[in-house]
Write an enzyme that holds these catalytic residues in place. Sequence first.
Site, PDB file in Angstrom:
ATOM      1  N   ASP A   1       0.813  -1.207   0.000  1.00 29.67           N
ATOM      2  CA  ASP A   1       0.000   0.000   0.000  1.00 29.67           C
ATOM      3  C   ASP A   1       0.851   1.263   0.000  1.00 29.67           C
ATOM      4  O   ASP A   1       1.982   1.277   0.495  1.00 29.67           O
ATOM      5  CB  ASP A   1      -0.930   0.013   1.214  1.00 29.67           C
ATOM      6  CG  ASP A   1      -1.976  -1.082   1.149  1.00 29.67           C
ATOM      7  OD1 ASP A   1      -2.401  -1.428   0.030  1.00 29.67           O
ATOM      8  OD2 ASP A   1      -2.361  -1.599   2.213  1.00 29.67           O
ATOM      9  N   ARG A   2       0.262   2.318  -0.512  1.00 32.23           N
ATOM     10  CA  ARG A   2       0.944   3.608  -0.585  1.00 32.23           C
ATOM     11  C   ARG A   2       1.430   4.065   0.794  1.00 32.23           C
ATOM     12  O   ARG A   2       2.518   4.633   0.931  1.00 32.23           O
ATOM     13  CB  ARG A   2      -0.024   4.640  -1.176  1.00 32.23           C
ATOM     14  CG  ARG A   2       0.535   6.039  -1.324  1.00 32.23           C
ATOM     15  CD  ARG A   2      -0.546   6.969  -1.849  1.00 32.23           C
ATOM     16  NE  ARG A   2      -0.097   8.347  -1.899  1.00 32.23           N
ATOM     17  CZ  ARG A   2      -0.904   9.375  -2.122  1.00 32.23           C
ATOM     18  NH1 ARG A   2      -2.191   9.175  -2.333  1.00 32.23           N
ATOM     19  NH2 ARG A   2      -0.419  10.599  -2.154  1.00 32.23           N
TER      20      ARG A   2
END
Length: 210
Positions: free
Chosen positions: A71-72
């Site tokens: 995930d970012r």
Amino acid sequence: MSRPPRPAHPASRRPGPAAPRRVPKAPPAEPRLLLFNKPFDVLTQFSDGEGRATLKDYIPIPGIYPAGRLDRDSEGLLLLTNDGRLQARIADPKHKLAKTYWVQVEGEPSEEQLQRLREGVELNDGPTLPAEARMLEEPQLWERDPPVRFRKSVPTAWIELVIREGRNRQVRRMTAAVGLPTLRLVRVRIGPWSLDGLALGEYREVPARL
């Protein structure tokens, strides 16, 4: 009175064109596998129409793609390869590659909470597989940019969590389910590969095999 036309006999119908067979993509002449230490706030893709940081800002190698996702708002180990079959083996949950995370959580984990993680917790998409969970001394990591926002009145702790699934935001959902919201999430190992010796934003090429 005229009769309605009789339906054509099934045998008289002409079969439609056969669906084209998918030809497996040939493996690359030179399979490559890269380990990348992904910083916070970097997308695990090579382009973005909104001007956000992507892998292109760090890895100038064409023809490689992430094997799995990160995930970012998570940091740490990401694998990239130009070999579709290797990519599938790494990313496919059926191969059950262990993924190790160091997780900073809000609160002080109890043995009961750790045991719930070990046994598997109920999420909105079903129960998770059993995980490995233990307390962790605060690891020596790079500074996160921007820093984690803390609540001064609430203590924090680190746990090591090992899972063998790949659901969306699974680690964050697991810790939240047992009352330990995740503040910082760093993946340090996937199967036989680890972050050892890899600085933030750097990548290293390793033999492309599993």
